[in-house]
Scaffold this motif. Structure first.
Motif, PDB file in Angstrom:
ATOM      1  N   MET A 295       0.826  -1.205   0.000  1.00 20.07           N
ATOM      2  CA  MET A 295       0.000   0.000   0.000  1.00 20.07           C
ATOM      3  C   MET A 295       0.861   1.255   0.000  1.00 20.07           C
ATOM      4  SD  MET A 295      -3.148  -0.928  -0.163  1.00 20.07           S
ATOM      5  CE  MET A 295      -4.026   0.539   0.360  1.00 20.07           C
ATOM      6  N   LEU A 296       1.975   1.231   0.757  1.00 24.99           N
ATOM      7  CA  LEU A 296       2.857   2.389   0.822  1.00 24.99           C
ATOM      8  C   LEU A 296       3.494   2.673  -0.532  1.00 24.99           C
ATOM      9  CD1 LEU A 296       4.363   4.559   2.464  1.00 24.99           C
ATOM     10  CD2 LEU A 296       6.092   2.829   2.993  1.00 24.99           C
ATOM     11  N   PHE A 297       4.057   1.642  -1.162  1.00 20.78           N
ATOM     12  CA  PHE A 297       4.674   1.823  -2.470  1.00 20.78           C
ATOM     13  C   PHE A 297       3.652   2.314  -3.500  1.00 20.78           C
ATOM     14  CE2 PHE A 297       8.159  -1.099  -1.078  1.00 20.78           C
ATOM     15  CZ  PHE A 297       9.200  -0.246  -1.376  1.00 20.78           C
ATOM     16  N   THR A 298       2.473   1.713  -3.480  1.00 22.75           N
ATOM     17  CA  THR A 298       1.438   2.108  -4.442  1.00 22.75           C
ATOM     18  C   THR A 298       1.001   3.549  -4.224  1.00 22.75           C
ATOM     19  OG1 THR A 298       0.655  -0.178  -4.526  1.00 22.75           O
ATOM     20  CG2 THR A 298      -0.819   1.511  -5.378  1.00 22.75           C
ATOM     21  N   ALA A 299       0.826   3.945  -2.954  1.00 24.10           N
ATOM     22  CA  ALA A 299       0.407   5.321  -2.647  1.00 24.10           C
ATOM     23  C   ALA A 299       1.455   6.330  -3.097  1.00 24.10           C
ATOM     24  CB  ALA A 299       0.139   5.458  -1.149  1.00 24.10           C
ATOM     25  N   VAL A 300       2.742   6.016  -2.847  1.00 21.70           N
ATOM     26  CA  VAL A 300       3.812   6.933  -3.252  1.00 21.70           C
ATOM     27  C   VAL A 300       3.852   7.063  -4.773  1.00 21.70           C
ATOM     28  CG1 VAL A 300       6.313   7.221  -3.330  1.00 21.70           C
ATOM     29  CG2 VAL A 300       5.213   6.549  -1.195  1.00 21.70           C
ATOM     30  N   LEU A 301       3.749   5.932  -5.474  1.00 24.32           N
ATOM     31  CA  LEU A 301       3.785   5.973  -6.938  1.00 24.32           C
ATOM     32  C   LEU A 301       2.591   6.717  -7.509  1.00 24.32           C
ATOM     33  CD1 LEU A 301       4.975   2.315  -7.610  1.00 24.32           C
ATOM     34  CD2 LEU A 301       6.269   4.397  -8.078  1.00 24.32           C
ATOM     35  N   MET A 302       1.414   6.507  -6.948  1.00 20.87           N
ATOM     36  CA  MET A 302       0.226   7.185  -7.458  1.00 20.87           C
ATOM     37  C   MET A 302       0.255   8.675  -7.157  1.00 20.87           C
ATOM     38  SD  MET A 302      -1.334   4.854  -9.052  1.00 20.87           S
ATOM     39  CE  MET A 302      -2.856   5.727  -9.440  1.00 20.87           C
ATOM     40  N   ARG A 303       0.867   9.077  -6.046  1.00 22.79           N
ATOM     41  CA  ARG A 303       0.987  10.497  -5.729  1.00 22.79           C
ATOM     42  C   ARG A 303       1.951  11.191  -6.678  1.00 22.79           C
ATOM     43  NH1 ARG A 303      -0.698  13.026  -1.195  1.00 22.79           N
ATOM     44  NH2 ARG A 303       1.108  14.402  -1.277  1.00 22.79           N
TER      45      ARG A 303
END
Length: 314
Positions: A295-303
């Protein structure tokens, strides 16, 4: 129209909406929400799968983070694979896509050849790579030695096992090749012509025309690659087990990570704790760490997607 009639219409509309959403809601509840809640619950209990779970507070969390000697190496390896393997796969897949698009004759043959390795089952592909990279009898090292080059230990050397697994991942690059090829073929030709008329070099055309157009596909490849790599289990387990020479039979316990815990990943810890040691509470903790990292990696990439998609707009 009366208040009662309005309420009745709204109720019917809400029921219709729920009816259409019910397949998704049922799937979300059964396959995501319930397993997640159960995992959180079991992470605070002592549970072996046979006796009823007993609440033990933060003991499982303390054990995993401070006492379980395999957790830190597995975390480091998993993060290494996420950064290095995903990055290499995206760059290599894009490079192959660019090559295939520019081939005028026999492009279909090359696309087929590049895609075929992706169809190989993970276990079979891992076994093949272990034998190909065998430091004593493998053809790769035989070729390197005949050419006067150093022959690495590959899956028997802790310094080379992760690069060997990365090479295996690059060999099966066919999925990304197909995605990037489709994206590259969809780039408007008139933009290339306009850039060429303006005197743009090949690199400038890639930087200011190709990359902005395929940026959403690059983001998709990175996000899905991170999620898949966070679940990286079969290939490192098979490669480490075969390279170690251990042929495990039914009921035999095997500690993953050969050589020297260099092929150990977090999903392997979930299996080791839950299905070999029957410590479901600690396995649930590792599973939650995996979920949080994903979730952290996905959130950072999407931001950061806005900056990626806006490449070349300046």
């Amino acid at each position: 129209m009366s208040t009662h009639t309005l309420r009745s219409k709204r109720r019917r509309s809400a029921l219709r909406t729920l009816a259409f959403l019910s397949p998704w809601l049922i799937g979300f509840g059964v396959f995501f929400a319930y397993p997640l809640i159960a995992t959180v619950y079991f992470s605070f209990t002592q549970y072996d799968g046979f006796r009823p779970p007993v609440f033990n507070g933060l003991e499982n969390w303390t054990y995993v983070f401070s006492q379980y000697r395999l957790f830190v190496p597995a975390l480091e390896n998993t993060l290494w694979f996420v950064v290095v393997m995903v990055g290499c796969r995206v760059v290599f897949g894009l490079g192959i896509g660019l090559l295939v698009v520019r081939i005028k004759t026999g492009g279909g043959v090359f696309r087929t050849l590049f895609y075929l390795p992706y169809l190989a089952p993970p276990v079979a592909a891992s076994l093949a790579f272990v034998f190909l990279l065998n430091p004593g009898t493998g053809p790769v090292n035989s070729f390197l030695e005949s050419a006067g080059l150093p022959a690495p230990g590959w899956f028997t050397d802790a310094d080379w096992s992760r690069p060997a697994l990365t090479a295996l991942a690059l060999w099966g690059i066919g999925d990304l090749m197909v995605i990037f090829t489709a994206a590259l073929l969809d780039v408007p030709k008139d933009q290339y012509e306009a850039a060429e008329l303006d005197g743009a070099s090949a690199f400038q055309r890639f930087r200011f025309v190709t990359l902005p157009n395929i940026a959403p596909i690059v983001l998709f490849a990175v996000v899905t690659g991170v999620i898949q790599t966070m679940q990286y289990y079969t290939q490192p387990l098979v490669a480490g087990k075969v390279a170690s020479g251990i042929i495990g039979g039914s009921g035999q316990q095997f500690e993953p990570g050969y050589p020297e815990k260099s092929t150990l990943t977090l999903p392997q810890l979930v299996y080791d704790l839950g299905f070999q040691r029957f410590d479901y509470g600690s396995a649930a903790v590792v599973a939650l760490v995996l979920f949080a990292l994903s979730m952290l990696f996905t959130a950072v990439l999407m931001r950061r997607r806005g900056g990626l998609i806006g490449v070349g707009d300046r």
